[in-house]
Design an enzyme around this catalytic site. Sequence first.
Site, PDB file in Angstrom:
ATOM      1  N   CYS A  53       0.847  -1.201   0.000  1.00  0.00           N
ATOM      2  CA  CYS A  53       0.000   0.000   0.000  1.00  0.00           C
ATOM      3  C   CYS A  53       0.882   1.251   0.000  1.00  0.00           C
ATOM      4  O   CYS A  53       1.839   1.351   0.764  1.00  0.00           O
ATOM      5  CB  CYS A  53      -0.922  -0.011   1.210  1.00  0.00           C
ATOM      6  SG  CYS A  53      -2.086  -1.406   1.228  1.00  0.00           S
ATOM      7  N   CYS A  56       1.590   3.434   3.267  1.00  0.00           N
ATOM      8  CA  CYS A  56       2.040   2.714   4.457  1.00  0.00           C
ATOM      9  C   CYS A  56       3.531   2.433   4.391  1.00  0.00           C
ATOM     10  O   CYS A  56       4.026   1.860   3.419  1.00  0.00           O
ATOM     11  CB  CYS A  56       1.253   1.406   4.588  1.00  0.00           C
ATOM     12  SG  CYS A  56       1.699   0.424   6.034  1.00  0.00           S
TER      13      CYS A  56
END
Length: 283
Positions: A53, A56
């Site tokens: 992601c 992140c």
Amino acid sequence: MPEIDTVQESSKDRTVKFLFKLKDQHKVETVLIPFNNKYSICLSSQVGCAMNCSFCFTGEQGLKRNLTTSEMVGQFLQAWRWLASNRPGEERILNIVFMGQGEPLHNFDAVKKACEIFLSQRGTSIGVQKITVSTAGYIPGLKRWLQEVPGVNLALSLHSPFTEKRNELIPINKKYPLAEVLTYIDAIPLQKKQFITYEYILIKGLNDTADDAKKLGALLQGKRACINLIPFNAFPGSRYESPDLIEVENFKAILDTFRIPTLIRGTKGDDVLAACGQLNSKN
């Protein structure tokens, strides 16, 4: 049992971040989040993460391996022991969230067993609705969840109702589209007063517009849903920015018109990179 390598305490809000060293010398991070003289603990389920992601810090590590059940339960026990020694009288960890490093449903069997131990009266005897497992929308795990993990709370990292934006933020959306993910989530039997939590990280100029809020509200309206709005927490090398507070409040105001319970989650532990999306144990 994981060994405590280092401990960092936030000077702002008493959040505690542990770096644990495992038997094979890999490391993972765990966070104790204080609230009302009690704590929630944010557990890691993998060394690194395969989901990649873009918001992140953990995703930059890649996936090294799954954690064992004992390594997950060990994070809890070591944090509890640290509280007993360093903050005596405060060793009350009442909520467990699998929202640290890793995609929990990508390590389904070990996470399931850890939940069973946490729930057991011979384990930590945590209440069934005091445990939350987060997923980016990993459908193989969601298929099993329906049958195998009754009662435990589920949180979905949603972050955009628009396909193109969610593809950027959560690349597995290309393989497991949001619409398909929601069909499995909608089929989960919920207890009275239980909701599915939808996590939404607000990123300045990307997913924080009125159109984003209206589309999100329309998507979740009528579902047993609550939304956590999380202003983006920057990490070294990140290309995103956090929106201004007024933009966050305007976004929430639009969601309120859809009558969906929505909270703005306050940032805790960001001064020690312990906030949502900031964990990274790369050596």
